[in-house]
Motif scaffolding. Structure first.
Motif, PDB file in Angstrom:
ATOM      1  N   MET A   1       0.846  -1.203   0.000  1.00  0.00           N
ATOM      2  CA  MET A   1       0.000   0.000   0.000  1.00  0.00           C
ATOM      3  C   MET A   1       0.869   1.236   0.000  1.00  0.00           C
ATOM      4  SD  MET A   1      -2.782  -0.822   2.910  1.00  0.00           S
ATOM      5  CE  MET A   1      -3.776   0.668   2.818  1.00  0.00           C
ATOM      6  N   LYS A   2       0.471   2.223  -0.791  1.00  0.00           N
ATOM      7  CA  LYS A   2       1.261   3.451  -0.760  1.00  0.00           C
ATOM      8  C   LYS A   2       0.695   4.426   0.274  1.00  0.00           C
ATOM      9  CE  LYS A   2      -1.003   5.873  -4.599  1.00  0.00           C
ATOM     10  NZ  LYS A   2      -0.847   6.514  -5.917  1.00  0.00           N
ATOM     11  N   THR A   3       1.544   5.377   0.659  1.00  0.00           N
ATOM     12  CA  THR A   3       1.129   6.421   1.593  1.00  0.00           C
ATOM     13  C   THR A   3       1.138   7.747   0.847  1.00  0.00           C
ATOM     14  OG1 THR A   3       2.094   5.209   3.429  1.00  0.00           O
ATOM     15  CG2 THR A   3       1.649   7.545   3.794  1.00  0.00           C
ATOM     16  N   VAL A   4       0.046   8.497   0.995  1.00  0.00           N
ATOM     17  CA  VAL A   4      -0.045   9.815   0.369  1.00  0.00           C
ATOM     18  C   VAL A   4      -0.337  10.846   1.454  1.00  0.00           C
ATOM     19  CG1 VAL A   4      -0.853   8.862  -1.830  1.00  0.00           C
ATOM     20  CG2 VAL A   4      -2.529   9.585  -0.117  1.00  0.00           C
ATOM     21  N   ASP A  27      -0.650  13.014  -4.659  1.00  0.00           N
ATOM     22  CA  ASP A  27      -0.438  12.293  -5.925  1.00  0.00           C
ATOM     23  C   ASP A  27      -1.507  12.692  -6.947  1.00  0.00           C
ATOM     24  OD1 ASP A  27      -2.691  11.146  -4.855  1.00  0.00           O
ATOM     25  OD2 ASP A  27      -2.066   9.076  -5.177  1.00  0.00           O
ATOM     26  N   GLU A  53      -8.004  -5.159   1.516  1.00  0.00           N
ATOM     27  CA  GLU A  53      -6.824  -5.727   0.861  1.00  0.00           C
ATOM     28  C   GLU A  53      -7.038  -7.212   0.543  1.00  0.00           C
ATOM     29  OE1 GLU A  53      -5.180  -3.017  -0.382  1.00  0.00           O
ATOM     30  OE2 GLU A  53      -3.307  -4.001   0.139  1.00  0.00           O
ATOM     31  N   GLU A  64      -8.625   0.726  -5.096  1.00  0.00           N
ATOM     32  CA  GLU A  64      -7.324   0.727  -4.417  1.00  0.00           C
ATOM     33  C   GLU A  64      -7.420   1.402  -3.044  1.00  0.00           C
ATOM     34  OE1 GLU A  64      -4.250   2.992  -6.403  1.00  0.00           O
ATOM     35  OE2 GLU A  64      -2.742   2.360  -4.937  1.00  0.00           O
ATOM     36  N   VAL A  66      -5.190   3.253   0.107  1.00  0.00           N
ATOM     37  CA  VAL A  66      -3.926   3.922   0.433  1.00  0.00           C
ATOM     38  C   VAL A  66      -3.971   4.363   1.893  1.00  0.00           C
ATOM     39  CG1 VAL A  66      -3.544   4.794  -1.926  1.00  0.00           C
ATOM     40  CG2 VAL A  66      -4.785   6.214  -0.277  1.00  0.00           C
TER      41      VAL A  66
END
Ligand SMILES: Nc1ncnc2c1ncn2[C@@H]1O[C@H](COP(=O)(O)OP(=O)(O)OP(=O)(O)O)[C@@H](O)[C@H]1O
Ligand SMILES: [Mg+2]
Length: 258
Positions: A1-4, A27, A53, A64, A66
């Motif tokens: 998982m990305k972090t924004v 992003d 997930e 998705e 995040v």
């Protein structure tokens, strides 16, 4: 998982009980933000992350996810005091779900779902004990003429009572009788093996490892973070291995329905 990083509060989603909001992030994406400081508490975010997930890994239609970092600056431009408080109580990491622009609420009368997909979704919701996929509150969106899953905050309800989690993992999920897609789910038995095989030990461990430390701190049943995470991992593996109970219950509920 990305972090924004959240950069702009766009609008509240008044429909949602937990006061979720649409936010813009660094992003340039738009996300539905579930606040850690909301009334439901951080366990709702743990359930959203783990169930969401798992759904993605099972190749179900799930936007998705995040992690969204919120800082105190973010509250300053927000005029509504209730929202300001919520933002302040949620500094740090929160959960973001990719915003589906123009998505509509799902109506089973207007859009039947094919048997295979309906059966996989029913299997998944029985696995994660999701009480929130009923006709009254389907928590399915229609986007590009396909159903999408949202809102898993009420899933994994065993984590509100760890003393009984050891036996809860073997219990069938009787509320599956109220599942909005149950009438379409004619293939639960056929999809079972592939669903279980996709839930590998490594997958379960990776997903539980992604839960931010700060979401696990309110629980007093465990000596430390690793013991707490291990309890989630153990529960999910045991539930997978003991799935005959919830699978048979779902097949029985489907048969009783038609
Ligand atoms: N990813 C998304 N894209 C577009 N709209 C969304 C998305 N997620 C949620 N929504 C909209 O926001 C509403 C509230 O979201 P959600 O059900 O996740 O919040 P909640 O606070 O858990 O709600 P409740 O407890 O009332 O069911 C949904 O009914 C839907 O209309
Ligand atoms: Mg909802």
């Amino acid at each position: 998982m990305k972090t924004v990083q959240a950069t702009r509060y766009v609008t509240p989603l008044r429909e949602g009980g937990s006061l979720p909001a649409v936010v813009e992030a660094d992003d340039d994406g738009l996300y539905v933000l579930k606040f850690r400081g909301a009334g439901q508490g951080p366990k709702a975010l743990v359930a959203e992350l783990v169930a969401g997930e798992l759904a993605r890994a099972l190749e179900l239609p799930m936007p998705e996810l995040v992690l969204v970092e919120l800082d105190s600056e973010f509250a300053r431009t927000e005029p509504d005091p209730e929202i300001q408080d919520l933002i302040r109580a949620s500094e740090g990491l929160n959960l973001g779900i990719d915003y589906l622009p123009g998505a509509l609420n799902y109506d089973p009368a207007a859009m039947p779902v094919d048997a295979e997909l309906a059966s996989r979704i029913v299997w998944f919701d029985a696995f994660v004990s999701n009480v929130d996929r009923t006709a009254r509150n389907p928590n399915l969106m229609v986007w590009h003429r396909k159903p999408w899953l949202i809102d898993h905050g009420a899933a994994l309800y065993f984590h509100h009572d760890w003393d009984s989690a050891g036996t809860a993992c073997e219990r069938p999920f009787v509320l599956i009788r109220d599942h909005v897609l149950l009438p379409f789910a004619t293939r639960i038995g056929e999809v079972d093996a592939a669903m279980a095989a996709a839930l590998t030990d490594a997958l379960i461990e990776r997903i539980v490892a992604a839960i931010p430390d700060g979401w696990l701190q309110d629980e007093t049943a465990f000596a430390d973070g690793p013991a707490h995470r291990k309890a989630y991992v153990d529960y999910l593996k045991r539930r997978r291995d003991a799935r005959a109970g919830f699978v048979q219950e779902a097949i029985r509920a489907h048969a009783a329905h038609v």
